[in-house]
Design an enzyme around this catalytic site. Structure first.
Site, PDB file in Angstrom:
ATOM      1  N   GLN A 139      -3.069   2.604   9.930  1.00 52.84           N
ATOM      2  CA  GLN A 139      -0.874   3.049   9.353  1.00 52.84           C
ATOM      3  C   GLN A 139      -0.042   3.541   9.986  1.00 52.84           C
ATOM      4  O   GLN A 139       1.197   3.328  10.174  1.00 52.84           O
ATOM      5  CB  GLN A 139      -0.955   3.516   7.722  1.00 52.84           C
ATOM      6  CG  GLN A 139      -2.050   2.716   7.028  1.00 52.84           C
ATOM      7  CD  GLN A 139      -3.262   2.869   6.756  1.00 52.84           C
ATOM      8  OE1 GLN A 139      -4.088   3.377   7.937  1.00 52.84           O
ATOM      9  NE2 GLN A 139      -3.989   2.590   5.632  1.00 52.84           N
ATOM     10  N   ASN A 195      -5.426  12.105   0.018  1.00 52.48           N
ATOM     11  CA  ASN A 195      -4.790  11.382   1.007  1.00 52.48           C
ATOM     12  C   ASN A 195      -5.120  11.009   2.195  1.00 52.48           C
ATOM     13  O   ASN A 195      -7.338  11.261   1.781  1.00 52.48           O
ATOM     14  CB  ASN A 195      -3.489  12.756   1.833  1.00 52.48           C
ATOM     15  CG  ASN A 195      -2.579  11.795   2.941  1.00 52.48           C
ATOM     16  OD1 ASN A 195      -1.791  10.995   2.029  1.00 52.48           O
ATOM     17  ND2 ASN A 195      -2.188  12.174   3.318  1.00 52.48           N
ATOM     18  N   ARG A 243       0.771  -0.925   0.348  1.00 53.49           N
ATOM     19  CA  ARG A 243       0.267   0.001  -0.152  1.00 53.49           C
ATOM     20  C   ARG A 243       1.117   1.846  -0.163  1.00 53.49           C
ATOM     21  O   ARG A 243       2.717   1.552   0.537  1.00 53.49           O
ATOM     22  CB  ARG A 243      -1.158  -0.601   1.415  1.00 53.49           C
ATOM     23  CG  ARG A 243      -0.398  -0.379   2.512  1.00 53.49           C
ATOM     24  CD  ARG A 243      -0.730   0.250   3.765  1.00 53.49           C
ATOM     25  NE  ARG A 243       0.131   1.787   3.920  1.00 53.49           N
ATOM     26  CZ  ARG A 243       0.962   2.554   3.888  1.00 53.49           C
ATOM     27  NH1 ARG A 243       2.335   2.127   3.620  1.00 53.49           N
ATOM     28  NH2 ARG A 243       0.672   3.468   3.624  1.00 53.49           N
ATOM     29  N   GLY A 244       0.070   2.647  -0.181  1.00 56.44           N
ATOM     30  CA  GLY A 244       1.023   3.486  -0.127  1.00 56.44           C
ATOM     31  C   GLY A 244       0.824   4.001  -1.445  1.00 56.44           C
ATOM     32  O   GLY A 244       1.072   2.983  -2.635  1.00 56.44           O
ATOM     33  N   ALA A 245       1.213   5.074  -2.412  1.00 53.81           N
ATOM     34  CA  ALA A 245       0.510   5.291  -3.963  1.00 53.81           C
ATOM     35  C   ALA A 245       1.942   5.256  -4.205  1.00 53.81           C
ATOM     36  O   ALA A 245       1.630   4.073  -5.511  1.00 53.81           O
ATOM     37  CB  ALA A 245       0.167   6.751  -3.732  1.00 53.81           C
ATOM     38  N   ARG A 256      -6.869  -0.254  -7.364  1.00 50.76           N
ATOM     39  CA  ARG A 256      -6.833   0.536  -6.132  1.00 50.76           C
ATOM     40  C   ARG A 256      -8.018   2.256  -6.596  1.00 50.76           C
ATOM     41  O   ARG A 256      -6.914   2.246  -7.870  1.00 50.76           O
ATOM     42  CB  ARG A 256      -6.517   0.670  -4.933  1.00 50.76           C
ATOM     43  CG  ARG A 256      -6.573  -0.197  -3.786  1.00 50.76           C
ATOM     44  CD  ARG A 256      -5.512  -0.055  -2.750  1.00 50.76           C
ATOM     45  NE  ARG A 256      -6.240   1.284  -2.284  1.00 50.76           N
ATOM     46  CZ  ARG A 256      -5.955   1.131  -0.608  1.00 50.76           C
ATOM     47  NH1 ARG A 256      -4.395   1.200  -0.715  1.00 50.76           N
ATOM     48  NH2 ARG A 256      -6.128   2.652   0.070  1.00 50.76           N
ATOM     49  N   ASP A 305      -1.933  10.640  -2.463  1.00 52.80           N
ATOM     50  CA  ASP A 305      -1.968   9.913  -3.272  1.00 52.80           C
ATOM     51  C   ASP A 305      -2.854  10.494  -4.647  1.00 52.80           C
ATOM     52  O   ASP A 305      -2.161   9.888  -5.712  1.00 52.80           O
ATOM     53  CB  ASP A 305      -3.755   9.034  -3.193  1.00 52.80           C
ATOM     54  CG  ASP A 305      -3.542   7.996  -1.798  1.00 52.80           C
ATOM     55  OD1 ASP A 305      -3.223   8.725  -0.438  1.00 52.80           O
ATOM     56  OD2 ASP A 305      -2.923   7.496  -2.583  1.00 52.80           O
TER      57      ASP A 305
HETATM   58  C1  LIG Z   1       4.241   7.621   0.126  1.00 50.05           C
HETATM   59  S1  LIG Z   1       2.445   7.226   0.609  1.00 50.05           S
HETATM   60  C2  LIG Z   1       1.466   7.970   0.471  1.00 50.05           C
HETATM   61  C3  LIG Z   1      -0.008   8.309   0.129  1.00 50.05           C
HETATM   62  O1  LIG Z   1      -0.020   7.233  -0.319  1.00 50.05           O
HETATM   63  C4  LIG Z   1      -0.075   7.228   1.829  1.00 50.05           C
HETATM   64  O2  LIG Z   1      -0.302   9.013   2.412  1.00 50.05           O
HETATM   65  C5  LIG Z   1      -1.808   6.806   2.043  1.00 50.05           C
HETATM   66  O3  LIG Z   1      -2.599   7.815   1.857  1.00 50.05           O
HETATM   67  C6  LIG Z   1      -1.399   5.797   1.723  1.00 50.05           C
HETATM   68  O4  LIG Z   1      -2.706   4.753   2.169  1.00 50.05           O
HETATM   69  P1  LIG Z   1      -3.287   3.238   2.254  1.00 50.05           P
HETATM   70  O5  LIG Z   1      -4.616   2.930   1.953  1.00 50.05           O
HETATM   71  O6  LIG Z   1      -2.281   2.804   3.603  1.00 50.05           O
HETATM   72  O7  LIG Z   1      -2.813   3.012   0.688  1.00 50.05           O
END
Ligand SMILES: CSC[C@@H](O)[C@@H](O)C(=O)COP(=O)(O)O
Length: 347
Positions: free
Chosen positions: A197, A248, A51-53, A94, A238
Site C-alpha cells: 500500500q 492498524n 480498501r482502508g477503513a 472484512r 482500522d
Molecule cells: C484511513 S485508512 C486506515 C487504515 O484502514 C489503514 O491504515 C490500513 O491499515 C488499511 O489496510 P488495508 O488492508 O489496505 O485495508
C-alpha cells in the site's frame, strides 16, 4: 481517476451504480469498476478493490443502497426481508475495520421509519456518510498538523490517504495540511509488505499532490530512527478500542516500539467512526488473516520455493501506552486511556 471537489476519491455514485477506482492496479493502471449489486460490493471489499477503513464503510453504505434498489424493484412490501442476506455479506466482507459495521448500522437506523421507496432516503444517508468523512479528514488534517514542529520529518505506514477514505485522508490528511503549511522537511513512506500500500498507493497519492516522498523497505525504519532522522510516525487505524488500543496495518506495532525506543512520537489519525467503545482490550479485536499467496508471490510471480508456507495477518494491535496522540475530528486525545476516550466520544 475519481474526484470529490478537488480531492482524489476512491469511489463515487453515478447513475444508480457504485464506481470504484480499482486499487489493485495502481499506480500502473487507473481502472474504474462499476458495481450494480451489494454482493459485488462485498466481493470488491474482500478483494481490496476498495480498501482502508473509512472507504470500506462508505462503500458498504452504497452497497446497502444497491441492495434496497434491487429488493424494492422485486417486491416492494418485503424489501427489508429480502436484503437481509446482502447485509450479512457486506458485514462479513472484512472483519477488522469497525467502520464497516458502523456504516451498516447507521444505514439500518432508517429502516423502521421508511414507508415507501427506501432508495432516496438510503442514498441520501450514504452521501452524508461520505461527505462527513471528507469533512472529518480536513478537520483532522488541521488538528494533527498543529501538533507538528517546524521542519518536521515524518514516517507513514500503509495508505491512510484519500484512497482509503472519502477523500483527503487521515494520516495523509495531516501530511497534506502540514505540507501546505510548509511544516514538513521530509516525508518517508514504508513500502508496507505484502500488499505494498505504501509503495503503490501512498507514494502515488503524494506525488499526485506534488509532495515529495522517500520510500523505505519496511525493515529500514529502525535504522532511520537510530540515525535520528524521524520526528513523528503518523498512521491511520482500522479499529481503536475504548482504552485507546489501535488495530492498524501489520507493522504498525513494530513501528510503535521503535518509535518509543528512539524518542520518536506516534500519532494515530482516525475519525470517531473508527472507535469501537464496545471493546476494551486490543486483544479482543478480530485480526483478518489473508491468503498466503500475498506473501509468497509478487505480481503473480513466486518469490519463495514451492512448499514454503506463509503467515499473513493484515493488521496488528498497538497498545495505548505506545500511542502519544489520537487525532479525531472531535479533537485530540493525548496519552489515550478509557477516561480520555470516553470524554472525546461524549463531546
Ligand atoms: C484511513 S485508512 C486506515 C487504515 O484502514 C489503514 O491504515 C490500513 O491499515 C488499511 O489496510 P488495508 O488492508 O489496505 O485495508
Amino acid at each position: 481517476m475519481i474526484y470529490q471537489g478537488d480531492s482524489l476519491c476512491p469511489l463515487t455514485w453515478q447513475e444508480e451504480r457504485l464506481h470504484l477506482l480499482d486499487q489493485r492496479w495502481l499506480p500502473h493502471q487507473q481502472q474504474i469498476v462499476v458495481l450494480a449489486t451489494a454482493a459485488e460490493v462485498a466481493q470488491a471489499i474482500k478483494d481490496m478493490v476498495v480498501r482502508g477503513a473509512p472507504a470500506i464503510g462508505i462503500a458498504a453504505a452504497y452497497g446497502v443502497v444497491l441492495a434496497a434498489q434491487s429488493a424494492y424493484a422485486q417486491a416492494p412490501p418485503h424489501w427489508q426481508t429480502i436484503i437481509t442476506a446482502d447485509l450479512q455479506k457486506l458485514a462479513q466482507a472484512r472483519p477488522t475495520a469497525v467502520n464497516l459495521v458502523w456504516a451498516l448500522q447507521r444505514m439500518q437506523t432508517h429502516f423502521s421509519t421508511i414507508v415507501a421507496d427506501p432508495v432516496p432516503i438510503l442514498l441520501a444517508e450514504a452521501h452524508r456518510i461520505h461527505q462527513e468523512d471528507l469533512a472529518a479528514n480536513h478537520r483532522m488534517g488541521e488538528l494533527g498538523a498543529d501538533l507538528l514542529p517546524a521542519a518536521c520529518r515524518v514516517l507513514t505506514h500503509c495508505n491512510a490517504g484519500a484512497l482509503a477514505t472519502g477523500g483527503y485522508g487521515t494520516a495523509l490528511g495531516v501530511i497534506r495540511t502540514a505540507h501546505r503549511a510548509g511544516k514538513l522537511s521530509q516525508v518517508y513512506a514504508d513500502e508496507t509488505r505484502p500488499w505494498l500500500q505504501g509503495a503503490r498507493l501512498t507514494a502515488w497519492e503524494l506525488l499526485q499532490d506534488n509532495i515529495p516522498v522517500t520510500l523505505l523497505a519496511d525493515n529500514a525504519a529502525a535504522a532511520l530512527m537510530q540515525q535520528q532522522r524521524i520526528d513523528w510516525v503518523i498512521v491511520g487505524a482500522d479499529r481503536i478500542t475504548a482504552r485507546g488500543d489501535v488495530a492498524n496495518k501489520i507493522g504498525t506495532y513494530g513501528l510503535a516500539i521503535l518509535a518509543r525506543q528512539h524518542g520518536v512520537k506516534l500519532m494515530v489519525v482516525a475519525p470517531t467512526s473508527t472507535i469501537d467503545m464496545n471493546l476494551m482490550e486490543g486483544s479482543a479485536i478480530v485480526i483478518e488473516e489473508r491468503s498466503q499467496a500475498e506473501v509468497l508471490t509478487v505480481n503473480g510471480q513466486a518469490i519463495a520455493p514451492v512448499g514454503a508456507q506463509a503467515w499473513n495477518p493484515a493488521f496488528d494491535v498497538t497498545p495505548s501506552h505506545l500511542v502519544d496522540v489520537i487525532v479525531t475530528e472531535k479533537g485530540v486525545v493525548t496519552q489515550p486511556n478509557l477516561e480520555r476516550m470516553t470524554a472525546i466520544m461524549r463531546s
